[in-house]
Design an enzyme around this catalytic site. Sequence first.
Site, PDB file in Angstrom:
ATOM      1  N   LYS A  67      15.695  43.584 -40.533  1.00  0.00           N
ATOM      2  CA  LYS A  67      14.677  44.696 -40.811  1.00  0.00           C
ATOM      3  C   LYS A  67      14.816  46.316 -41.818  1.00  0.00           C
ATOM      4  CE  LYS A  67      13.406  47.186 -36.989  1.00  0.00           C
ATOM      5  NZ  LYS A  67      12.427  47.930 -36.213  1.00  0.00           N
ATOM      6  N   LYS A 113      19.908  48.295 -30.088  1.00  0.00           N
ATOM      7  CA  LYS A 113      19.786  49.678 -30.157  1.00  0.00           C
ATOM      8  C   LYS A 113      21.204  49.835 -29.849  1.00  0.00           C
ATOM      9  CE  LYS A 113      16.091  51.639 -32.236  1.00  0.00           C
ATOM     10  NZ  LYS A 113      14.392  52.788 -31.482  1.00  0.00           N
ATOM     11  N   LYS A 138      15.125  52.728 -40.708  1.00  0.00           N
ATOM     12  CA  LYS A 138      15.082  54.359 -41.196  1.00  0.00           C
ATOM     13  C   LYS A 138      16.910  54.709 -40.776  1.00  0.00           C
ATOM     14  CE  LYS A 138      11.504  55.365 -38.912  1.00  0.00           C
ATOM     15  NZ  LYS A 138      10.557  56.146 -38.129  1.00  0.00           N
TER      16      LYS A 138
HETATM   17  P1  TYM Z   1       8.780  53.251 -35.250  1.00  0.00           P
HETATM   18  O1  TYM Z   1       8.876  54.591 -35.561  1.00  0.00           O
HETATM   19  O2  TYM Z   1       9.994  51.941 -35.267  1.00  0.00           O
HETATM   20  O3  TYM Z   1       8.191  52.563 -36.384  1.00  0.00           O
HETATM   21  C1  TYM Z   1       6.379  53.071 -36.770  1.00  0.00           C
HETATM   22  C2  TYM Z   1       5.930  51.880 -37.131  1.00  0.00           C
HETATM   23  O4  TYM Z   1       6.972  50.919 -38.465  1.00  0.00           O
HETATM   24  C3  TYM Z   1       7.177  49.665 -37.953  1.00  0.00           C
HETATM   25  N1  TYM Z   1       7.569  48.966 -39.164  1.00  0.00           N
HETATM   26  C4  TYM Z   1       7.943  47.978 -39.575  1.00  0.00           C
HETATM   27  N2  TYM Z   1       7.596  47.214 -40.191  1.00  0.00           N
HETATM   28  C5  TYM Z   1       7.290  45.996 -40.855  1.00  0.00           C
HETATM   29  N3  TYM Z   1       8.276  45.855 -41.387  1.00  0.00           N
HETATM   30  C6  TYM Z   1       9.407  46.780 -40.820  1.00  0.00           C
HETATM   31  N4  TYM Z   1      10.724  46.674 -41.507  1.00  0.00           N
HETATM   32  C7  TYM Z   1       9.587  47.926 -40.190  1.00  0.00           C
HETATM   33  N5  TYM Z   1      10.363  48.837 -39.719  1.00  0.00           N
HETATM   34  C8  TYM Z   1       9.491  49.666 -38.773  1.00  0.00           C
HETATM   35  C9  TYM Z   1       6.595  49.709 -36.635  1.00  0.00           C
HETATM   36  O5  TYM Z   1       6.428  47.780 -36.033  1.00  0.00           O
HETATM   37  C10 TYM Z   1       6.071  50.239 -35.997  1.00  0.00           C
HETATM   38  O6  TYM Z   1       4.338  49.768 -36.076  1.00  0.00           O
HETATM   39  N6  TYM Z   1       8.038  52.448 -30.340  1.00  0.00           N
HETATM   40  C11 TYM Z   1       7.525  52.079 -31.883  1.00  0.00           C
HETATM   41  C12 TYM Z   1       7.051  53.749 -31.703  1.00  0.00           C
HETATM   42  C13 TYM Z   1       5.918  53.397 -30.424  1.00  0.00           C
HETATM   43  C14 TYM Z   1       4.753  52.974 -30.964  1.00  0.00           C
HETATM   44  C15 TYM Z   1       4.282  53.557 -29.419  1.00  0.00           C
HETATM   45  C16 TYM Z   1       4.077  51.927 -31.186  1.00  0.00           C
HETATM   46  C17 TYM Z   1       5.692  54.704 -29.494  1.00  0.00           C
HETATM   47  N7  TYM Z   1       5.135  54.414 -28.885  1.00  0.00           N
HETATM   48  C18 TYM Z   1       2.254  52.685 -29.036  1.00  0.00           C
HETATM   49  C19 TYM Z   1       2.332  51.480 -30.856  1.00  0.00           C
HETATM   50  C20 TYM Z   1       1.843  52.187 -29.561  1.00  0.00           C
HETATM   51  C21 TYM Z   1       8.357  52.138 -32.642  1.00  0.00           C
HETATM   52  O7  TYM Z   1       9.637  52.331 -32.250  1.00  0.00           O
HETATM   53  O8  TYM Z   1       8.699  53.140 -34.099  1.00  0.00           O
END
Ligand code: TYM
Length: 334
Positions: free
Chosen positions: A198, A114, A201
Site C-alpha cells: 500500500k 509494523k 508515509k
Molecule cells: P493512518 O493515519 O495510517 O491513515 C489515515 C487514513 O488513511 C487511510 N489510508 C489509506 N487508504 C487507502 N490507501 C492507502 N494506501 C492508505 N493509507 C492510509 C487509512 O486507512 C486511514 O483511514 N489507526 C488509524 C488511525 C486511527 C483511527 C482511529 C481511524 C486511530 N483511531 C479511529 C479510525 C477510527 C491509522 O493509523 O490511520
Amino acid sequence: MINKKLVFSGVQPTGNLHLGNYLGAIKNFVLLQKELNCIYCVVDLHAITVFQNPKELMKNTLETVASFIATGLDPNKSIIFNQSSVSAHSELAWIFNCVSRVGWLNRMTQFKDKAGSNKEKASVGLYIYPNLMAADILLYKATHVPVGADQKQHLELARDIAQKFNKDFNCEDFFPLPEPLILKNISRVMSLRDGTKKMSKSDESDYSRINLKDSPDEIIKKIKKAKSGSEPIPDNLKSLEEKPEALNLLNIYTEVLKSNLEKTINEMAGKEYSFVKNKLTELLISEICPIGKEIKKLINDETHLREVLNKGAEKARIIAEENLKNVREKVGLI
Ligand code: TYM
C-alpha cells in the site's frame, strides 16, 4: 439505546499526508460531513507508539489539521481536535485493555507488519494500539467509521470489544457496533513503486507516493517514474490484475475522474502507458496542487490552527465525559 448516526475517524500526525490517505479516507470525511454529525481526530497518542521527535510531532499535528481544512473539512460543521487533549481517550483505552483479549491482539496483522522481525523491541503501545483505536470510536458511541481497507481488522476488533463490554456488564446496546465505511473502488491505493504494497508515509522512497504537498514538477517526475508495463494496456480486467502497478494507476485515474474502471479500461485499451501517465499527471496536478497550496498557506497561521483544535476539543470533551461517566458506572468505578 442505540444512538443516531455519528461518524468518527482519525489520522496519525506522522508527516506528509498522501494520495492514499486522501482518496481512501479524507475525501470521504468531507462528503460525510455534508449529511451527518462527524468527529475527526488527529491521533497523536497513536503516533507516539513509534518514537516521534517532539518538535516534529507538534508540527505534524498542526499540519494534519491544516490538511483537513485544505481538503474541505469545516471546523464549524465537524468536530476537529487532537486525541491527547481529551484525556477520556486514554482512560477508556485502559478499561478496554481489560476487556480486550491477548488472543485478539495477537491476530492483528498491522502490528506484525509494523513490528517486523523485531517484535520484542516494539513498544507495548504499538501492541495495544487497536484497543486505543476502539476507545477513540466508542468514547463517542460512533456508529460509522470511514477508513481505508488497512483498518478493517482494527474495526472488527472495536466491534468485538463493544460486544464483550455490553455482555460482561449486562448492558445490551450500550455501545453500538461501529460499521466501517470502506470505499468500494479505491479502498487501498498502492505504492507507485510496488503494486503489491500500500502507498504509505513510512515507505523510504518518496517516489512510492504522491504527497498532498507535492509540486507539479514532483508529480510529473513521480508519475513518469511509476512502475507500469512495457506492453500496451490490456482490454480486460483479468489481464490487468496480473499487473498490479498498472491496475493501481488506472484505479487512481478512475477515482480522481469520478468514473468507473470499466469505462477507463475501454478508454485506455491498446494505448501505451505513457498515454495514461500523461492524463493522470494532469488530473493529479489539478486535484492535488490546490490542496497543497492551501496547506502551505494554512500552516503559517499556527494561532488559527491551535484555535481550531482547542474549540474542537471543548466540544469533544462534553460528549466524551458524559459517555465515560456512564462507562465508569457500568464498570463499578467510584
Ligand atoms: P493512518 O493515519 O495510517 O491513515 C489515515 C487514513 O488513511 C487511510 N489510508 C489509506 N487508504 C487507502 N490507501 C492507502 N494506501 C492508505 N493509507 C492510509 C487509512 O486507512 C486511514 O483511514 N489507526 C488509524 C488511525 C486511527 C483511527 C482511529 C481511524 C486511530 N483511531 C479511529 C479510525 C477510527 C491509522 O493509523 O490511520
